[in-house]
Design a protein around this motif. Sequence first.
Motif, PDB file in Angstrom:
ATOM      1  N   UNK A  65       0.894  -1.486  -0.048  1.00 47.53           N
ATOM      2  CA  UNK A  65      -0.058   0.000  -0.035  1.00 47.53           C
ATOM      3  C   UNK A  65       0.914   1.236   0.150  1.00 47.53           C
ATOM      4  N   UNK A  66       1.959   1.333   0.571  1.00 45.96           N
ATOM      5  CA  UNK A  66       2.881   2.696   0.764  1.00 45.96           C
ATOM      6  C   UNK A  66       3.442   2.684  -0.387  1.00 45.96           C
ATOM      7  N   UNK A  67       3.937   1.556  -1.076  1.00 45.00           N
ATOM      8  CA  UNK A  67       4.525   1.987  -2.522  1.00 45.00           C
ATOM      9  C   UNK A  67       3.542   2.492  -3.607  1.00 45.00           C
ATOM     10  N   UNK A  68       2.338   1.635  -3.467  1.00 45.15           N
ATOM     11  CA  UNK A  68       1.177   2.000  -4.271  1.00 45.15           C
ATOM     12  C   UNK A  68       0.828   3.569  -4.221  1.00 45.15           C
ATOM     13  N   UNK A  69       0.618   4.003  -2.997  1.00 45.97           N
ATOM     14  CA  UNK A  69       0.097   5.372  -2.607  1.00 45.97           C
ATOM     15  C   UNK A  69       1.053   6.384  -3.172  1.00 45.97           C
ATOM     16  N   UNK A  70       2.400   6.345  -2.771  1.00 49.51           N
ATOM     17  CA  UNK A  70       3.404   7.031  -3.462  1.00 49.51           C
ATOM     18  C   UNK A  70       3.612   7.189  -4.903  1.00 49.51           C
ATOM     19  N   UNK A  71       3.716   5.797  -5.549  1.00 45.31           N
ATOM     20  CA  UNK A  71       3.941   5.806  -6.941  1.00 45.31           C
ATOM     21  C   UNK A  71       2.634   6.117  -7.939  1.00 45.31           C
ATOM     22  N   UNK A  72       1.401   5.798  -7.230  1.00 47.56           N
ATOM     23  CA  UNK A  72       0.068   5.890  -7.923  1.00 47.56           C
ATOM     24  C   UNK A  72       0.071   4.834  -9.113  1.00 47.56           C
ATOM     25  N   UNK A  73       0.806   3.577  -8.778  1.00 50.00           N
ATOM     26  CA  UNK A  73       0.812   2.431  -9.558  1.00 50.00           C
ATOM     27  C   UNK A  73       0.442   1.081  -8.721  1.00 50.00           C
ATOM     28  N   UNK A  74      -0.036  -0.009  -9.469  1.00 47.14           N
ATOM     29  CA  UNK A  74      -0.059  -1.025  -8.568  1.00 47.14           C
ATOM     30  C   UNK A  74       1.341  -1.456  -7.915  1.00 47.14           C
ATOM     31  N   UNK A  75       1.287  -2.242  -7.019  1.00 49.72           N
ATOM     32  CA  UNK A  75       2.507  -2.480  -6.374  1.00 49.72           C
ATOM     33  C   UNK A  75       2.529  -4.013  -5.672  1.00 49.72           C
ATOM     34  N   UNK A  76       3.580  -4.552  -5.700  1.00 49.95           N
ATOM     35  CA  UNK A  76       3.754  -5.969  -5.001  1.00 49.95           C
ATOM     36  C   UNK A  76       4.740  -5.808  -4.169  1.00 49.95           C
ATOM     37  N   UNK A  77       4.676  -6.351  -2.763  1.00 50.20           N
ATOM     38  CA  UNK A  77       5.462  -6.490  -1.759  1.00 50.20           C
ATOM     39  C   UNK A  77       5.595  -7.839  -1.150  1.00 50.20           C
ATOM     40  N   UNK A  78       6.931  -7.811  -0.791  1.00 45.26           N
ATOM     41  CA  UNK A  78       7.358  -9.473  -0.279  1.00 45.26           C
ATOM     42  C   UNK A  78       7.657  -9.073   1.212  1.00 45.26           C
ATOM     43  N   UNK A  79       6.952  -9.873   2.436  1.00 47.01           N
ATOM     44  CA  UNK A  79       7.366  -9.962   3.663  1.00 47.01           C
ATOM     45  C   UNK A  79       8.049 -11.277   3.995  1.00 47.01           C
TER      46      UNK A  79
END
Length: 207
Positions: A65-79
């Motif tokens: 969500x953090x990456x998508x909010x700043x970039x305005x693009x779909x995002x995928x994250x790994x934890x």
Amino acid sequence: MSAKNWLSRGTLVLASNNKGKITEFENLFSELQLPVNVIPQGQLNIEDAIEDGLSFVENAIIKARHAAKISGQPAIADDSGICVPILGGAPGIYSARYAGEHGNDAANNQKLLADLLPFRQQNTPIQAMFVCVLALVEHAEDPLPKIFQGFWHGEILEHVRGEQGFGYDPLFWLPELGISSAEMSKAEKNKISHRGQAMQHFRQSLG
């Protein structure tokens, strides 16, 4: 969220600044041959999110969500991290900062070895599991993140072995192969690792 929706956007932000993870993901995404540009968030000057969740799933969603909010693009994250049952699942979500300093692999490995000393018994392996959770969001407020999980079972060595990989790879022993995960090539590791498994589930979701 359908795959068609986010794929049509042309860009997918990878919410990570971890060089080891980024390299593995670049190889894994290359194998997928998606018609989309996968951009590590650092290229967009996006700093790491504050990971204040209590599970791998929560933290993966927070980062996406953090990456998508700043970039305005779909995002995928790994934890991801390593869980040792005899330690109550530790290091778990704190794997990257287990010894106090985020990303200090050598210190984290040494702390894990020290914490396991009281539990060492001759000829009794200490079981462990690498965990990877991927969270994919189409936008920052996506109400239905897609979750993909991978689990890799092994044992914890008494001493580090191998020069490949990163994180806890030099301590993660694969008894069926007779090597540590730090003694595997990148291609070999990606086929069976927790991250490789999660990415396989991601690939299958695309139809």
